[in-house]
Motif scaffolding. Structure first.
Motif, PDB file in Angstrom:
ATOM      1  N   CYS A  47       0.845  -1.197   0.000  1.00  0.00           N
ATOM      2  CA  CYS A  47       0.000   0.000   0.000  1.00  0.00           C
ATOM      3  C   CYS A  47       0.880   1.247   0.000  1.00  0.00           C
ATOM      4  CB  CYS A  47      -0.911   0.013   1.216  1.00  0.00           C
ATOM      5  SG  CYS A  47      -2.022  -1.423   1.288  1.00  0.00           S
ATOM      6  N   PRO A  62      -1.300   5.466   1.431  1.00  0.00           N
ATOM      7  CA  PRO A  62      -2.648   5.069   1.843  1.00  0.00           C
ATOM      8  C   PRO A  62      -3.378   6.204   2.554  1.00  0.00           C
ATOM      9  CG  PRO A  62      -1.047   4.239   3.402  1.00  0.00           C
ATOM     10  CD  PRO A  62      -0.251   4.860   2.283  1.00  0.00           C
ATOM     11  N   TRP A  76      -5.447   3.347  -1.599  1.00  0.00           N
ATOM     12  CA  TRP A  76      -3.998   3.347  -1.716  1.00  0.00           C
ATOM     13  C   TRP A  76      -3.627   3.171  -3.180  1.00  0.00           C
ATOM     14  CZ3 TRP A  76      -6.832  -0.897  -0.368  1.00  0.00           C
ATOM     15  CH2 TRP A  76      -6.567  -2.104  -1.016  1.00  0.00           C
ATOM     16  N   ASP A 131      -1.279   0.898  -5.684  1.00  0.00           N
ATOM     17  CA  ASP A 131      -0.511  -0.350  -5.657  1.00  0.00           C
ATOM     18  C   ASP A 131       0.781  -0.209  -6.462  1.00  0.00           C
ATOM     19  OD1 ASP A 131      -1.042  -0.819  -8.368  1.00  0.00           O
ATOM     20  OD2 ASP A 131      -2.672  -2.240  -7.968  1.00  0.00           O
TER      21      ASP A 131
END
Ligand code: NI
Length: 168
Positions: free
Chosen positions: A75, A78, A114, A116
């Motif tokens: 994440c 985030p 978040w 990736d």
């Protein structure tokens, strides 16, 4: 990949607010892979940037691998978009504060957004242990630790152990 040294409480690194991950490049991909390897080796279920001395807003987590079904998440940057009104208490452990379980109350679901490792924006409603772990790891990015959130009784019980780790 390599296993990174884990920063231990009361190292001031754990209190530094982190800055956003600016760009996803090879160094970030390698860092994320190393963080996952470090987390699995520890063994743990979550690890945040400052715990490996990297003050960037990222964490890794995998709440199911110990039960035999890996579900690694990386994440980046985030943010919590929404939280439940209902809270739940759980026992949390932290790889940076070994041997000191903390009883902590938190919202029992959150909506987490978040980025990736592929640069895709993800949004998910997290419940159960995923919810606890994501909040615990996100706190690390703001210099906050689970022991800050302990109730009075567990704080009193933990104080000799915290003192032994070198806390004032
Ligand atoms: Ni932790």
């Amino acid at each position: 990949m390599s296993i990174l040294p884990i920063v231990l409480f009361p190292d001031p690194m754990l209190r530094r607010p982190c800055t956003p991950v600016p760009v996803i490049d090879e160094s970030i991909r390698r860092l994320a892979a190393d963080m996952l390897e470090t987390m699995y080796a520890a063994p743990g279920r979550g690890l945040a940037g400052p715990q490996v001395a990297v003050p960037l807003r990222l964490f890794v987590m995998d709440t199911t691998w110990k039960e035999g079904t890996p579900s690694p998440r990386v994440c980046l940057n985030p943010a919590i978009l929404d939280v439940s009104d209902a809270w739940a208490e759980n026992t949390e452990g932290c790889l940076s504060i070994p041997g000191i379980p903390a009883q902590v109350s938190r919202p029992d679901w959150i909506v987490l957004r978040w980025t990736d490792l592929d640069g895709a924006e993800r949004t998910e409603r997290l419940t159960g242990f995923d919810c606890v772990a994501a909040q615990h790891e996100l706190d690390h990015l703001n210099g906050r630790l689970c022991i800050d959130l302990m109730d009075e009784a567990s704080r009193t019980a933990a104080s000799p152990a915290l003192a032994a780790l070198g806390a004032a």
